[in-house]
Design an enzyme around this catalytic site. Structure first.
Site, PDB file in Angstrom:
ATOM      1  N   PRO A  18       0.545  -1.282   0.182  1.00 43.69           N
ATOM      2  CG  PRO A  18       0.446  -1.279   1.814  1.00 43.69           C
ATOM      3  CD  PRO A  18       0.676  -2.073   1.501  1.00 43.69           C
ATOM      4  CD  GLN A  72      -2.785  -0.144   5.113  1.00 46.96           C
ATOM      5  OE1 GLN A  72      -2.185   0.953   4.320  1.00 46.96           O
ATOM      6  NE2 GLN A  72      -1.435  -1.058   5.409  1.00 46.96           N
ATOM      7  CB  CYS A 102       0.918   4.708   8.665  1.00 53.17           C
ATOM      8  SG  CYS A 102       1.410   6.514   8.025  1.00 53.17           S
ATOM      9  CE  LYS A 141       3.319  -1.974   4.643  1.00 50.95           C
ATOM     10  NZ  LYS A 141       3.223  -0.821   4.493  1.00 50.95           N
ATOM     11  N   GLY A 205      10.223  -4.579   3.026  1.00 46.75           N
ATOM     12  CA  GLY A 205      11.690  -3.267   2.936  1.00 46.75           C
ATOM     13  C   GLY A 205      12.420  -3.363   2.548  1.00 46.75           C
ATOM     14  NE  ARG A 229      10.924   2.614   0.184  1.00 47.89           N
ATOM     15  CZ  ARG A 229      11.936   2.473   1.092  1.00 47.89           C
ATOM     16  NH1 ARG A 229      12.310   3.831   1.317  1.00 47.89           N
ATOM     17  NH2 ARG A 229      12.152   1.807   1.657  1.00 47.89           N
TER      18      ARG A 229
HETATM   19  C1  LIG Z   1       5.335   6.815  -0.932  1.00 44.00           C
HETATM   20  C2  LIG Z   1       4.748   6.211  -0.189  1.00 44.00           C
HETATM   21  C3  LIG Z   1       3.213   5.698   0.583  1.00 44.00           C
HETATM   22  C4  LIG Z   1       2.999   4.535   1.476  1.00 44.00           C
HETATM   23  N1  LIG Z   1       1.862   4.489   1.465  1.00 44.00           N
HETATM   24  C5  LIG Z   1       2.140   3.455   2.827  1.00 44.00           C
HETATM   25  C6  LIG Z   1       0.475   3.015   3.231  1.00 44.00           C
HETATM   26  O1  LIG Z   1      -0.772   4.236   2.719  1.00 44.00           O
HETATM   27  N2  LIG Z   1      -0.082   2.605   3.722  1.00 44.00           N
HETATM   28  C7  LIG Z   1       1.263   1.568   4.323  1.00 44.00           C
HETATM   29  O2  LIG Z   1       1.207   1.127   4.734  1.00 44.00           O
HETATM   30  N3  LIG Z   1       2.217   2.121   4.047  1.00 44.00           N
HETATM   31  C8  LIG Z   1       2.526   2.257   3.187  1.00 44.00           C
HETATM   32  N4  LIG Z   1       3.913   2.645   3.142  1.00 44.00           N
HETATM   33  C9  LIG Z   1       4.550   2.060   3.792  1.00 44.00           C
HETATM   34  C10 LIG Z   1       5.430   0.939   2.187  1.00 44.00           C
HETATM   35  O3  LIG Z   1       3.690   0.335   1.799  1.00 44.00           O
HETATM   36  C11 LIG Z   1       6.561  -0.017   2.413  1.00 44.00           C
HETATM   37  O4  LIG Z   1       6.119  -0.389   3.537  1.00 44.00           O
HETATM   38  C12 LIG Z   1       7.175   0.860   2.313  1.00 44.00           C
HETATM   39  O5  LIG Z   1       7.763   1.510   1.616  1.00 44.00           O
HETATM   40  C13 LIG Z   1       8.460  -0.338   2.686  1.00 44.00           C
HETATM   41  O6  LIG Z   1       8.709  -0.770   1.240  1.00 44.00           O
HETATM   42  P1  LIG Z   1      10.111  -0.881   0.183  1.00 44.00           P
HETATM   43  O7  LIG Z   1      10.827  -1.029   0.673  1.00 44.00           O
HETATM   44  O8  LIG Z   1       9.725  -1.632  -1.121  1.00 44.00           O
HETATM   45  O9  LIG Z   1       9.901   0.629  -0.158  1.00 44.00           O
HETATM   46  C14 LIG Z   1       4.460   3.965   1.850  1.00 44.00           C
HETATM   47  C15 LIG Z   1       5.628   4.150   1.485  1.00 44.00           C
HETATM   48  C16 LIG Z   1       6.029   5.343  -0.003  1.00 44.00           C
HETATM   49  C17 LIG Z   1       7.239   5.796  -0.481  1.00 44.00           C
END
Ligand SMILES: Cc1cc2nc3c(=O)[nH]c(=O)nc-3n(C[C@H](O)[C@H](O)[C@H](O)COP(=O)(O)O)c2cc1C
Length: 330
Positions: A18, A72, A102, A141, A205, A229
């Site tokens: 998400p 979510q 969050c 999450k 992550g 990301r």
């Molecule tokens: C732009 C952005 C928006 C995000 N919004 C949410 C969200 O709405 N809900 C959530 O659980 N995590 C949110 N996250 C966290 C991501 O879901 C994820 O846990 C975090 O980026 C780590 O994973 P990654 O290293 O693959 O990016 C957000 C992350 C980013 C970069």
């Protein structure tokens, strides 16, 4: 096979994380087409939703083609969360996910998101009530803990499982870390290795390469991987991981024609979904990544991100294809 409730998924499923203002129906569709096994909406405020805030309500839109999809929600008030479950249920998602991770201040300060990591009893009781209030599978999450001194994720996971969640995604950072440092997958593996656990545990992550996804599977033994990301402006990432798992080699990167085609479809779907103005505006964030690595690209990127109408952006795509069509991304 991995199952979330009755939803059957392939071994080591790949989940689109998400992401606020990113994981909307057009982007989720592109990720689904390119190998994501489950997609999640961006987080939706329970307080906003029960007050019918237009922005929150729009976030409930799902396309049939993106299933299985999880919606979510976040919040810390029991009544609001239960009302929210009822509203969400009516839109018929496959999964309801609770955001307990969050880290941003405006969410945490209300005790929601990662804020609830300071009150595990509330986290568990809220989850229990939500599970009992719906026939849809509830997933959670979360992060490792509030800070390094309060990591109790093994206990938290057990308690959430005991009240009936059907899968748990864990971002390997604490709230105190925000997005700094490296994600630590070891505590996630400890959750998975707890013999009492039987629900799928998904790691999240810093998965930025197929090799890292493989490490998460083979060295950490997790059930699947949630990707954030690395997919922004690069929905091909899911299939690249699957190709690597199957063949042990890297899939050829998307060509310029592929990139332009997907950027076009993304923009068109966004316009169809939220109208010309918002569609043009909100797709801008993806272009840098769609066209990453092209030298002397600034002039074209500027056209894409400053054009007020879609005609200007589509024209910029045409120009890019004409000028850089033979660029080699390898
Ligand atoms: C732009 C952005 C928006 C995000 N919004 C949410 C969200 O709405 N809900 C959530 O659980 N995590 C949110 N996250 C966290 C991501 O879901 C994820 O846990 C975090 O980026 C780590 O994973 P990654 O290293 O693959 O990016 C957000 C992350 C980013 C970069």
């Amino acid at each position: 096979m991995v199952k979330i409730g009755d939803i059957e998924l392939p071994d080591f499923p790949l989940l689109l994380a998400p992401m606020e203002d990113v994981s909307d129906p057009p982007f989720r569709t592109l990720c689904k087409e390119n190998g994501a096994d489950v997609v999640y909406t961006e987080f939706i405020s329970s307080e906003g939703l029960i007050r019918d805030a237009a922005k929150s309500t729009m976030k409930l839109d799902i396309y049939e083609s993106e299933r299985p999809v999880g919606i979510q929600i976040f919040g810390a008030n029991l009544d609001s969360m239960l009302q929210c479950v009822e509203i969400v249920e009516r839109t018929k998602p496959d999964i309801i996910d609770i955001n307990f991770g969050c880290p941003v201040k405006k969410v945490v300060s209300k005790g929601a998101g990662a804020g609830i990591l300071k009150d595990i009893d509330l986290m568990v009781s809220l989850t229990k009530a939500m599970v009992e209030h719906t026939s849809l599978p509830i997933t959670v999450k979360t992060r490792l803990g509030w800070d390094d001194d309060s990591i109790r994720i093994v206990e938290v996971a057990e308690r959430l499982q005991d009240v009936g969640i059907k899968a748990l995604s864990i971002h390997g950072r604490t709230r105190a870390q925000m997005y700094k440092g490296n994600a630590n997958w070891k505590p996630i593996a400890e959750v998975k290795n707890n013999p009492r656990m039987h629900i799928p545990i998904f790691g999240n992550g810093d998965v930025t390469t197929p090799e890292l996804a493989m490490k998460m599977r083979d060295e950490y033994g997790l059930d699947g991987c949630m990707i954030g990301r690395a997919s922004i402006g690069y929905p091909w990432f899911f299939n690249e991981i699957k190709h690597f798992f199957k063949h042990g080699t890297h899939m050829a990167p998307p060509t310029m024609a592929d990139r332009v085609e997907v950027a076009r479809r993304h923009l068109q779907m966004a316009i169809d979904w939220k109208g010309e103005t918002l569609g043009v505006f909100e797709t801008r964030r993806h272009y840098t990544n769609y066209f990453k690595g092209i030298p002397n690209f600034k002039e074209y990127r500027m056209k894409m991100v400053t054009s007020d109408d879609s005609a200007g952006v589509f024209a910029a795509f045409d120009e890019v294809l004409a000028k850089f069509g033979d660029h080699n991304f390898a």
